[in-house]
Scaffold this motif. Sequence first.
Motif, PDB file in Angstrom:
ATOM      1  N   ALA A  26       8.649 -50.695  28.805  1.00 22.46           N
ATOM      2  CA  ALA A  26       8.164 -49.813  29.871  1.00 22.46           C
ATOM      3  C   ALA A  26       8.347 -48.344  29.482  1.00 22.46           C
ATOM      4  CB  ALA A  26       8.899 -50.119  31.170  1.00 22.46           C
ATOM      5  N   LEU A  27       9.491 -48.013  28.934  1.00 22.91           N
ATOM      6  CA  LEU A  27       9.719 -46.634  28.510  1.00 22.91           C
ATOM      7  C   LEU A  27       8.819 -46.255  27.341  1.00 22.91           C
ATOM      8  CD1 LEU A  27      13.600 -46.602  28.765  1.00 22.91           C
ATOM      9  CD2 LEU A  27      12.003 -45.376  30.240  1.00 22.91           C
ATOM     10  N   TYR A  28       8.595 -47.186  26.436  1.00 22.91           N
ATOM     11  CA  TYR A  28       7.726 -46.937  25.284  1.00 22.91           C
ATOM     12  C   TYR A  28       6.294 -46.655  25.730  1.00 22.91           C
ATOM     13  CZ  TYR A  28       6.166 -47.522  20.434  1.00 22.91           C
ATOM     14  OH  TYR A  28       5.652 -47.324  19.175  1.00 22.91           O
ATOM     15  N   LEU A  29       5.836 -47.383  26.738  1.00 21.50           N
ATOM     16  CA  LEU A  29       4.488 -47.157  27.248  1.00 21.50           C
ATOM     17  C   LEU A  29       4.410 -45.896  28.104  1.00 21.50           C
ATOM     18  CD1 LEU A  29       3.472 -50.768  28.314  1.00 21.50           C
ATOM     19  CD2 LEU A  29       2.584 -49.464  26.384  1.00 21.50           C
ATOM     20  N   GLY A  30       5.426 -45.676  28.923  1.00 26.08           N
ATOM     21  CA  GLY A  30       5.375 -44.570  29.876  1.00 26.08           C
ATOM     22  C   GLY A  30       5.634 -43.201  29.275  1.00 26.08           C
ATOM     23  N   LEU A  31       6.433 -43.144  28.238  1.00 24.92           N
ATOM     24  CA  LEU A  31       6.781 -41.860  27.624  1.00 24.92           C
ATOM     25  C   LEU A  31       6.036 -41.695  26.307  1.00 24.92           C
ATOM     26  CD1 LEU A  31      10.626 -41.999  28.269  1.00 24.92           C
ATOM     27  CD2 LEU A  31       8.898 -40.789  29.609  1.00 24.92           C
ATOM     28  N   TYR A 117      -0.396 -46.890  33.948  1.00 23.38           N
ATOM     29  CA  TYR A 117      -0.376 -45.439  33.726  1.00 23.38           C
ATOM     30  C   TYR A 117      -0.956 -45.093  32.353  1.00 23.38           C
ATOM     31  CZ  TYR A 117       1.491 -40.915  32.388  1.00 23.38           C
ATOM     32  OH  TYR A 117       1.614 -39.649  31.916  1.00 23.38           O
ATOM     33  N   GLU A 118      -0.550 -45.844  31.326  1.00 18.78           N
ATOM     34  CA  GLU A 118      -1.046 -45.579  29.971  1.00 18.78           C
ATOM     35  C   GLU A 118      -2.548 -45.800  29.876  1.00 18.78           C
ATOM     36  OE1 GLU A 118      -0.812 -44.505  25.946  1.00 18.78           O
ATOM     37  OE2 GLU A 118       0.586 -44.218  27.595  1.00 18.78           O
ATOM     38  N   LEU A 119      -3.058 -46.849  30.526  1.00 16.47           N
ATOM     39  CA  LEU A 119      -4.507 -47.075  30.525  1.00 16.47           C
ATOM     40  C   LEU A 119      -5.246 -45.939  31.224  1.00 16.47           C
ATOM     41  CD1 LEU A 119      -4.717 -50.885  31.269  1.00 16.47           C
ATOM     42  CD2 LEU A 119      -5.340 -49.732  29.146  1.00 16.47           C
ATOM     43  N   GLY A 120      -4.696 -45.460  32.335  1.00 11.44           N
ATOM     44  CA  GLY A 120      -5.320 -44.347  33.028  1.00 11.44           C
ATOM     45  C   GLY A 120      -5.216 -43.044  32.269  1.00 11.44           C
ATOM     46  N   ARG A 121      -4.128 -42.839  31.569  1.00 10.79           N
ATOM     47  CA  ARG A 121      -3.949 -41.609  30.794  1.00 10.79           C
ATOM     48  C   ARG A 121      -4.917 -41.550  29.644  1.00 10.79           C
ATOM     49  NH1 ARG A 121      -1.769 -39.758  26.325  1.00 10.79           N
ATOM     50  NH2 ARG A 121      -1.206 -41.820  25.581  1.00 10.79           N
ATOM     51  N   ARG A 122      -5.174 -42.673  29.008  1.00 11.80           N
ATOM     52  CA  ARG A 122      -6.065 -42.690  27.844  1.00 11.80           C
ATOM     53  C   ARG A 122      -7.532 -42.539  28.227  1.00 11.80           C
ATOM     54  NH1 ARG A 122      -3.980 -46.708  23.185  1.00 11.80           N
ATOM     55  NH2 ARG A 122      -1.857 -45.920  23.110  1.00 11.80           N
ATOM     56  N   SER A 123      -7.897 -42.928  29.445  1.00 11.46           N
ATOM     57  CA  SER A 123      -9.307 -42.885  29.822  1.00 11.46           C
ATOM     58  C   SER A 123      -9.737 -41.490  30.253  1.00 11.46           C
ATOM     59  CB  SER A 123      -9.590 -43.878  30.936  1.00 11.46           C
ATOM     60  OG  SER A 123      -8.936 -43.484  32.116  1.00 11.46           O
ATOM     61  N   THR A 124      -8.805 -40.575  30.485  1.00 15.16           N
ATOM     62  CA  THR A 124      -9.191 -39.225  30.911  1.00 15.16           C
ATOM     63  C   THR A 124      -9.299 -38.274  29.775  1.00 15.16           C
ATOM     64  OG1 THR A 124      -6.894 -38.642  31.343  1.00 15.16           O
ATOM     65  CG2 THR A 124      -8.199 -39.483  33.184  1.00 15.16           C
TER      66      THR A 124
END
Length: 124
Positions: A26-31, A117-124
């Motif tokens: 979770a931390l690896y994906l979120g940070l 969150y990571e999927l949403g961050r990458r799509s923007t």
Amino acid sequence: MLTDFIPFQFAIDKAMIAGVCLWALALYLGLSSVREWIIEGLNRWFNFAERSLYFSAKEFERTRPMRESQNAFYASIFSIIPFLAIGGLCNWGIELGLGQSWSVSGGMLMCIACGIYELGRRST
């Protein structure tokens, strides 16, 4: 079989290992910015450290692309270690406060949330 070589026994808590790994994921994906910073720093350090192993500049330049890609691979693998340590602290804190089952459940919820969150961050 293993007890024939080791004169003592130690218990492995499977729930703790699962909780630590879930929190680390979770931390690896979120940070992601921290993850990239750690990978870049390790890659830079591996490339610098490997330069001292070569005496000939010609040999160093000849094998540079292969070594740099290998160092990038090692840097991405070793970047997991700090997240495992912080994940262990998160797991330990949740386990102390809420109990062992909440630690694993919270890790699963955080994995899902940070993955979204990571999927949403990458799509923007």
